[in-house]
Design an enzyme around this catalytic site. Structure first.
Site, PDB file in Angstrom:
ATOM      1  N   GLY A 190       0.821  -1.200   0.000  1.00  0.00           N
ATOM      2  CA  GLY A 190       0.000   0.000   0.000  1.00  0.00           C
ATOM      3  C   GLY A 190       0.854   1.250   0.000  1.00  0.00           C
ATOM      4  O   GLY A 190       2.087   1.189   0.074  1.00  0.00           O
ATOM      5  N   SER A 191       0.197   2.396  -0.045  1.00  0.00           N
ATOM      6  CA  SER A 191       0.917   3.662  -0.197  1.00  0.00           C
ATOM      7  C   SER A 191       1.785   3.982   1.010  1.00  0.00           C
ATOM      8  O   SER A 191       2.923   4.442   0.862  1.00  0.00           O
ATOM      9  CB  SER A 191      -0.076   4.803  -0.445  1.00  0.00           C
ATOM     10  OG  SER A 191      -0.988   4.925   0.640  1.00  0.00           O
ATOM     11  N   THR A 192       1.288   3.735   2.226  1.00  0.00           N
ATOM     12  CA  THR A 192       2.086   4.045   3.408  1.00  0.00           C
ATOM     13  C   THR A 192       3.244   3.072   3.546  1.00  0.00           C
ATOM     14  O   THR A 192       4.366   3.463   3.891  1.00  0.00           O
ATOM     15  CB  THR A 192       1.208   4.012   4.676  1.00  0.00           C
ATOM     16  OG1 THR A 192       0.028   4.795   4.453  1.00  0.00           O
ATOM     17  CG2 THR A 192       1.956   4.585   5.869  1.00  0.00           C
TER      18      THR A 192
ATOM     19  N   GLY B 299       0.578  -0.968   6.562  1.00  0.00           N
ATOM     20  CA  GLY B 299      -0.426   0.083   6.679  1.00  0.00           C
ATOM     21  C   GLY B 299      -1.775  -0.516   7.033  1.00  0.00           C
ATOM     22  O   GLY B 299      -1.913  -1.716   7.270  1.00  0.00           O
ATOM     23  N   ALA B 300      -2.796   0.326   7.068  1.00  0.00           N
ATOM     24  CA  ALA B 300      -4.163  -0.128   7.334  1.00  0.00           C
ATOM     25  C   ALA B 300      -5.136   0.869   6.740  1.00  0.00           C
ATOM     26  O   ALA B 300      -4.805   2.043   6.540  1.00  0.00           O
ATOM     27  CB  ALA B 300      -4.410  -0.281   8.831  1.00  0.00           C
ATOM     28  N   ASP B 301      -6.328   0.394   6.453  1.00  0.00           N
ATOM     29  CA  ASP B 301      -7.375   1.272   5.933  1.00  0.00           C
ATOM     30  C   ASP B 301      -8.211   1.869   7.055  1.00  0.00           C
ATOM     31  O   ASP B 301      -8.719   2.982   6.937  1.00  0.00           O
ATOM     32  CB  ASP B 301      -8.261   0.494   4.960  1.00  0.00           C
ATOM     33  CG  ASP B 301      -7.475  -0.015   3.765  1.00  0.00           C
ATOM     34  OD1 ASP B 301      -6.908   0.815   3.035  1.00  0.00           O
ATOM     35  OD2 ASP B 301      -7.398  -1.243   3.567  1.00  0.00           O
TER      36      ASP B 301
ATOM     37  N   GLY C 171      -7.376  -2.723   1.109  1.00  0.00           N
ATOM     38  CA  GLY C 171      -7.666  -1.758   0.061  1.00  0.00           C
ATOM     39  C   GLY C 171      -6.758  -1.934  -1.140  1.00  0.00           C
ATOM     40  O   GLY C 171      -7.139  -1.637  -2.273  1.00  0.00           O
ATOM     41  N   GLY C 172      -5.552  -2.462  -0.892  1.00  0.00           N
ATOM     42  CA  GLY C 172      -4.616  -2.744  -1.977  1.00  0.00           C
ATOM     43  C   GLY C 172      -4.739  -4.150  -2.534  1.00  0.00           C
ATOM     44  O   GLY C 172      -4.013  -4.520  -3.457  1.00  0.00           O
TER      45      GLY C 172
ATOM     46  N   GLU D  31      -0.847 -10.445   3.595  1.00  0.00           N
ATOM     47  CA  GLU D  31      -0.540  -9.575   4.730  1.00  0.00           C
ATOM     48  C   GLU D  31      -0.895 -10.241   6.054  1.00  0.00           C
ATOM     49  O   GLU D  31      -0.144 -10.155   7.030  1.00  0.00           O
ATOM     50  CB  GLU D  31      -1.293  -8.246   4.585  1.00  0.00           C
ATOM     51  CG  GLU D  31      -0.753  -7.360   3.473  1.00  0.00           C
ATOM     52  CD  GLU D  31      -1.618  -6.146   3.196  1.00  0.00           C
ATOM     53  OE1 GLU D  31      -1.078  -5.153   2.690  1.00  0.00           O
ATOM     54  OE2 GLU D  31      -2.834  -6.190   3.485  1.00  0.00           O
TER      55      GLU D  31
END
Length: 262
Positions: free
Chosen positions: A34-36, A90-92, A104-105, A111
């Protein structure tokens, strides 16, 4: 890309940078997707290349694996590593008990496997991901392509007896075709709005034929690192019951920060 980072990107950056400080030489580390998590990979790559940090990394997706290799990080499979010291992801959504919605990814299956094969799981997130109750973010459920519509119907039927506000589900798409996970499966996003009993829902969903895994992470996360756009960082440890607050300095002239803007 030129100019300053947005406040949310600054928040992700400082959370990732603070979490990278938790990794010690010689550790076996799970890297999220993910982005983070991508910011974390860049921070770790900088430590590996410029400060001699030695780690063995297990990525949770093909995307993260490619990023890690490009950053000069030694990558192995989970079977090769066998057990990990730490996973950072990360987390949503994150609730006060550090239960999560992830996926979300589209990588929540790997994960969850990697996180539960670790001594600790640390989540990095910007402050917008912190919620009182899970469910506003659609809950991802990975399903087999075979009979996915039957699985969807069973899921929606099951939701009638669950403590949720919404029961609509949608097949995640990638352009004109269904989104495919690294394992070749589909994802159904459940638009629940509010989840009253996340533990119960996680258990029930995984009993439905065709369901591979859901995006609820219950009692898995140990620590959350929350980043803010002004450089502030908050570290909450659920096991110790502690909250640490700090502020990280960063400037555009910093090589890593400049690279992340490119």
């Amino acid at each position: 890309m030129t100019g300053e980072l947005s406040p949310i990107d600054k928040a992700k950056f400082v959370a990732a940078k603070r979490a990278a400080e938790m990794i010690e030489d010689g550790m076996r580390v799970g890297l999220g997707t993910g982005s983070t998590a991508a910011w974390l990979v860049r921070c770790l790559g900088d430590l590996v290349q410029n400060e001699g940090l030695r780690i063995t990394a297990v990525p949770t997706s093909s995307r993260t694996a490619a990023l890690a290799r490009d950053a000069g990080i030694h990558v192995v499979s989970l079977d090769e590593a066998k057990w990990l010291d730490l996973t950072i992801d990360g987390a949503d959504e994150v609730d006060p008990d550090l239960n999560l919605i992830k996926g979300g990814g589209g990588a929540h299956l790997q994960e969850k496997i990697v996180a539960t094969a670790s001594d600790q799981m640390v989540v990095i997130a910007d402050a917008s991901k912190m919620v009182d109750t899970l469910g506003a973010f659609p809950l991802p459920v990975e399903v087999l392509p075979f009979g996915w519509q039957s699985s969807q119907a069973l899921i929606e039927e099951t939701l009638v007896s669950m403590d949720v506000m919404g029961r609509r589900s949608t097949l995640r798409m990638n352009g004109g075709a269904p989104f495919m996970t690294d394992e070749g499966n589909y994802i159904l996003d459940l638009h629940l709005k509010r989840i009253g009993n996340a533990r119960q829902l996680a258990l029930v969903l995984n009993q439905i034929p065709g369901v591979i895994e859901n995006g609820l992470f219950i009692d898995i996360c140990d620590t959350v690192v929350i980043g803010y756009g002004d450089g502030r960082v908050e570290v909450r440890d659920i096991n110790e019951g502690t909250v640490e607050k700090d502020k990280l300095d960063f400037v555009e002239a910093d090589n890593l920060f400049t690279d992340l803007m490119d």
